[in-house]
Enzyme design. Structure first.
Site, PDB file in Angstrom:
ATOM      1  CB  VAL A 158      46.128  -2.696  -5.826  1.00 34.54           C
ATOM      2  CG1 VAL A 158      44.613  -2.713  -5.957  1.00 34.54           C
ATOM      3  CG2 VAL A 158      46.704  -4.051  -6.198  1.00 34.54           C
ATOM      4  CB  SER A 159      46.313   2.984  -7.795  1.00 32.11           C
ATOM      5  OG  SER A 159      46.065   2.714  -9.154  1.00 32.11           O
ATOM      6  CB  THR A 160      41.371   2.027  -9.073  1.00 32.41           C
ATOM      7  OG1 THR A 160      41.480   0.896  -9.942  1.00 32.41           O
ATOM      8  CG2 THR A 160      42.207   3.168  -9.609  1.00 32.41           C
ATOM      9  CB  VAL A 174      50.490   3.599  -4.428  1.00 30.36           C
ATOM     10  CG1 VAL A 174      51.625   4.512  -4.835  1.00 30.36           C
ATOM     11  CG2 VAL A 174      50.722   3.063  -3.021  1.00 30.36           C
ATOM     12  CD  GLN A 208      44.948   0.078 -11.216  1.00 29.21           C
ATOM     13  OE1 GLN A 208      45.705   0.209 -10.262  1.00 29.21           O
ATOM     14  NE2 GLN A 208      44.988   0.894 -12.246  1.00 29.21           N
TER      15      GLN A 208
END
Length: 211
Positions: A9-11, A39, A14
Site C-alpha cells: 500500500v503505497s498511496t 513503500v 491503495q
C-alpha cells in the site's frame, strides 16, 4: 499449510480494504494478511521491506501466497523474478488475484518449467514497463499542472482514483476486455475508454485535482 495475502500500500488510494475485497471476491480466504505501507514500487527491494522480510521468514513449503499481481513482489524485473523463483524453490504456491494465475514447483518436466519461467519473466518485465510508463505520465501531468496558474480552471473532477487508473492500465496491458476491466475497477466503460485512450490526460486530471 497456510494462506497468506501480501499487499503493498503505497498511496492513500491503495487501501488494504480494497485489495482484501478484490481477493475475497476472487474466492480467496486467508490465515495471515501482511501489509507493507508507504513503500514505493521501484525504491525498496522485496527483502528489505519491513513486512517483506517478515513474509520471507514465515512462508513454508506448501503455503499459498496470494498477491494482486506479480508487481507486488518486487521493485523491478530482477527483484520480481528472483523473489518468485525463491518462493517456488521453497515449495510455496503463488497465486494472483488478477487473472487467477498460479505459479509453483509442481512440475519437473523441463519444457513445462521453461514455459513457466518464461511467463514469469514476461509478466515481470511487463509490470516494470507499466510502472515506468505510469511514472512518466505522472511527470508529464505534474509538469503540465505547474504551467497553469493557481486559479486555472481544472475541469470536471475525475470519477476515478489513482488506484483505479492503475488497475485499468494494468488490465488493459494484459489484453483484458473493457467490460471485465470496468467490473474489476468499479468504473463505467466510458471512463475505462478515456483512461486507456489517453493515460497522460487521465494522470493530469488527477494531478490538477491533487488526487
Amino acid at each position: 499449510m497456510a494462506t497468506f495475502l501480501y499487499a503493498r500500500v503505497s498511496t492513500s488510494e491503495q487501501t488494504i480494504a480494497h485489495q482484501k475485497t478484490q481477493a475475497e471476491q476472487a474466492g480467496f480466504t486467508f490465515d495471515h494478511v501482511i501489509v507493507d505501507e508507504g513503500v514505493s514500487g521501484m525504491s525498496v527491494p522485496m527483502r528489505e521491506r519491513p513486512q517483506g522480510r517478515r513474509l520471507f521468514d514465515m512462508l513454508r513449503s506448501g503455503d499459498i501466497l496470494v498477491v494482486r499481481w506479480v508487481d507486488r513482489l518486487g521493485r523491478n524485473y530482477l527483484d520480481v523474478t528472483d523473489t518468485i523463483r525463491e518462493f517456488i524453490r521453497r515449495g510455496v504456491v503463488i497465486r494472483t488475484i488478477i487473472n487467477n494465475m498460479t505459479f509453483d514447483g509442481s512440475t519437473r518436466d523441463p519444457m513445462q518449467m521453461a514455459v513457466r519461467d518464461a511467463l514469469i519473466s514476461f509478466m515481470a518485465a511487463s509490470a516494470q514497463a507499466q510502472l515506468e510508463a505510469t511514472k512518466e505520465a505522472q511527470k508529464a501531468g505534474i509538469a503540465n499542472a505547474k504551467e497553469k496558474s493557481a486559479d486555472a480552471y481544472k475541469g470536471r473532477k475525475p470519477s476515478y482514483s489513482r488506484e483505479q487508473m492503475k488497475t485499468v492500465l494494468d488490465l488493459s496491458a494484459k489484453g483484458t476486455g473493457v467490460a471485465e476491466i470496468a467490473r474489476t475497477a468499479g468504473l463505467s466503460r466510458q471512463t475505462v475508454y478515456r483512461i486507456v485512450e489517453d493515460p497522460t490526460a487521465a494522470e493530469k486530471a488527477l494531478t490538477m485535482w491533487r488526487l
